[in-house]
Write a protein that holds these residues in place. Structure first.
Motif, PDB file in Angstrom:
ATOM      1  N   ALA A 309       0.858  -1.188   0.000  1.00  0.00           N
ATOM      2  CA  ALA A 309       0.000   0.000   0.000  1.00  0.00           C
ATOM      3  C   ALA A 309       0.890   1.231   0.000  1.00  0.00           C
ATOM      4  N   ARG A 310       0.274   2.373  -0.386  1.00  0.00           N
ATOM      5  CA  ARG A 310       1.085   3.582  -0.398  1.00  0.00           C
ATOM      6  C   ARG A 310       1.233   4.189   0.991  1.00  0.00           C
ATOM      7  N   ALA A 315       0.646  -2.643   6.108  1.00  0.00           N
ATOM      8  CA  ALA A 315       1.072  -3.373   4.897  1.00  0.00           C
ATOM      9  C   ALA A 315       2.520  -3.838   5.036  1.00  0.00           C
ATOM     10  N   LEU A 316       2.825  -4.928   4.339  1.00  0.00           N
ATOM     11  CA  LEU A 316       4.185  -5.463   4.371  1.00  0.00           C
ATOM     12  C   LEU A 316       5.139  -4.602   3.549  1.00  0.00           C
ATOM     13  N   LEU A 321       5.452   8.238  -0.243  1.00  0.00           N
ATOM     14  CA  LEU A 321       5.349   9.270  -1.270  1.00  0.00           C
ATOM     15  C   LEU A 321       6.721   9.934  -1.422  1.00  0.00           C
ATOM     16  N   PRO A 322       7.266  10.022  -2.669  1.00  0.00           N
ATOM     17  CA  PRO A 322       8.547  10.729  -2.780  1.00  0.00           C
ATOM     18  C   PRO A 322       8.350  12.210  -2.476  1.00  0.00           C
ATOM     19  N   LYS A 323       9.408  12.860  -2.023  1.00  0.00           N
ATOM     20  CA  LYS A 323       9.305  14.300  -1.767  1.00  0.00           C
ATOM     21  C   LYS A 323       8.942  15.018  -3.057  1.00  0.00           C
ATOM     22  N   ARG A 324       8.189  16.112  -2.930  1.00  0.00           N
ATOM     23  CA  ARG A 324       7.767  16.844  -4.146  1.00  0.00           C
ATOM     24  C   ARG A 324       8.971  17.300  -4.946  1.00  0.00           C
ATOM     25  N   GLY A 325       8.908  17.041  -6.248  1.00  0.00           N
ATOM     26  CA  GLY A 325      10.013  17.456  -7.110  1.00  0.00           C
ATOM     27  C   GLY A 325      11.260  16.606  -6.925  1.00  0.00           C
ATOM     28  N   ALA A 368      -3.542  -2.786  -1.214  1.00  0.00           N
ATOM     29  CA  ALA A 368      -4.469  -3.057  -0.108  1.00  0.00           C
ATOM     30  C   ALA A 368      -5.016  -1.725   0.377  1.00  0.00           C
ATOM     31  N   ALA A 369      -6.330  -1.585   0.297  1.00  0.00           N
ATOM     32  CA  ALA A 369      -6.902  -0.280   0.609  1.00  0.00           C
ATOM     33  C   ALA A 369      -7.084  -0.093   2.113  1.00  0.00           C
ATOM     34  N   ALA A 370      -7.620  -1.136   2.731  1.00  0.00           N
ATOM     35  CA  ALA A 370      -8.009  -0.964   4.139  1.00  0.00           C
ATOM     36  C   ALA A 370      -6.855  -1.305   5.067  1.00  0.00           C
TER      37      ALA A 370
END
Ligand code: GLU
Ligand code: MG
Length: 444
Positions: A309-310, A315-316, A321-325, A368-370
């Protein structure tokens, strides 16, 4: 230009080093070393030093017990503290057979070999672990474990002993050329975390060995015991070693694809799919102790199920999220490993699993959403979400059936590891615990 070897010899002279420690690691990730006088170092760098490998778990068969430790000059570092009047330095070694071929029992060789496979495909492999650990007043079990603080996640505990020890550790690591990204109090009382800045996986495995030692050594210098045991306390979080991994092609991050909705390249998706595919059978390596499986339970932010999952700490595999830019910071975080693993072997099996995913073109399952902990067994089954092994015994059985793990570790390490872990399980299985006595003695 001066060679790395000349540089090492010069530093030894200029800094007036009295003792050089030759470091290596056994199959279980136990640090090992022997000392040499600085005058021996030049010869050691040229020819290696012979020693009796049979004294070390997992190293040699008795009949061919002599092996060669060859220092890797790039790993040379001076310790920032003195041992009495003496100043010391350490250098990691590769272990070779006497004929100069790589010794199959050496974990550093296992990782090197796997990294070479990645390099043949044009990849370098980077790792950035988050080391969690506990401080206790001592390792003496009579009277129970005494905590050093009652802080919690990211708590600013000010001038307490544990915070001070952690800061001293970070400074010592920086002095030894180990960049620390940050450090913080972790969720459980007396639990702390040090996050290392990413480096190529071989350097990073060496660094994990160094960091564990420095954490323990600085604690010891202050009469405190630090432990990387995965689950020392019941009812609070255990200690993980979540590790952020990425593949690079030259200077560019092969996981990044700015046009993709998830920012992930085909290579990244294949890598994650491979990791998920092989996760149950590499768990014996990333979580190698009976105690490791007391951490991998629901409710403590440690993974139990095979999912990605993000932004979901159950989640395993998590894709931060990569840093912006900064697409070059795209990476996947593998949350199973604990800090008591052998980092060389752990990084090797993770890489092998990821590469297999890329080569075999495994499909990345849906995210995996939840919160995966909250799903019922039926919901998990409906989504095809498998569980990680629930015990060391189960993990070793799964590992034994894995061609990927056998190939990656090589026959020597693979067989020795399975034998050793089965023996550990056999002892554990016959142990009668306090839990059982408290529950059954009076009642039955
Ligand atoms: N201590 C948790 C573990 O065992 C992780 C906490 C965190 O998310 O950093 O994995
Ligand atoms: Mg953490």
């Amino acid at each position: 230009m001066r060679s790395q070897k000349e540089h090492v010899l010069r530093v030894v002279e200029e800094r007036d080093i009295h003792v050089v420690q030759l470091w290596f690691t056994d199959v279980l990730g136990t640090p090992k070393s022997f000392n040499i006088a600085p005058s021996e170092l030049e010869g050691a760098l040229r020819e290696g030093m012979t020693f009796d490998g049979s004294s070390i778990d997992g190293f040699s068969r008795v009949q061919e017990s002599d092996v060669l430790a060859r220092p890797d000059p790039i790993t040379f570092q001076v310790f920032p503290w003195k041992d009495g009047e003496l100043s010391a330095a350490r250098i990691f070694c590769d272990i070779l057979n006497l004929d100069g071929t790589p010794f199959e029992g050496c974990p550093r060789n296992v990782l090197r070999r796997t990294l070479d496979r990645a390099r043949q495909k044009g990849f370098t492999f980077h790792a950035a672990p988050e080391l969690e650990y506990f401080y206790f007043a001592s390792a003496d079990l009579d009277g129970g474990l005494r905590l050093l603080d009652t802080g919690s996640y990211f708590e600013l505990t000010g001038t307490d002993t544990a915070g001070d020890l952690r800061n001293r550790t970070v400074v010592a690591l920086e002095q030894m050329g180990v960049p620390v990204e940050y450090s913080q109090h972790e969720d459980a009382p007396s639990q702390h975390e040090i996050d290392l800045r990413h480096a190529d996986a071989l350097t990073m495995a060496d660094t994990v060995m160094t960091a564990r030692l420095v954490v323990k050594q600085i604690a010891e210098q202050h009469g405190v015991h630090a432990t990387f045991m995965p689950k020392p306390l019941e009812g609070v979080q255990g200690s993980g070693m979540h590790t952020h991994f990425s593949l690079f092609e030259g200077e560019s991050n092969a996981f990044s694809e700015p046009g993709d909705p998830q920012g992930l390249s085909r290579i990244a998706k294949g890598f994650i799919a491979g990791l998920l595919h092989h996760a149950p059978s590499i768990t014996a390596i990333t979580n190698q102790w009976v105690n490791s499986y007391k951490r991998l339970v629901a409710g403590y932010e440690a993974p139990v199920h095979v999912s990605w999952a993000r932004n979901n700490r159950s989640a395993l595999v998590r894709v931060p999220l990569p840093k912006r830019g900064k697409p070059e910071s795209t990476r996947v975080e593998y949350r199973a490993p604990d800090p008591a693993c052998n980092p060389y072997l752990a990084f090797a099996v993770v890489l092998a699993a990821g590469l297999d995913g890329i080569e075999s073109g495994y499909e990345l399952p849906p995210e995996a959403a939840a919160n995966v902990y909250a799903l019922s067994p039926e919901e998990l089954a409906a989504e095809g979400i498998r569980a990680l092994p629930g015990s060391l015994a189960e993990a070793v059985d799964l590992m034994e059936g894995s061609e990927l793990v056998a190939e990656t570790l090589g026959e020597h390490v693979f067989e020795w590891f399975i034998r050793n872990k089965r023996a550990e399980w056999a002892v554990y299985k016959t142990h009668v615990s306090r839990f059982e006595l408290e529950r059954y003695l009076a009642r039955l």
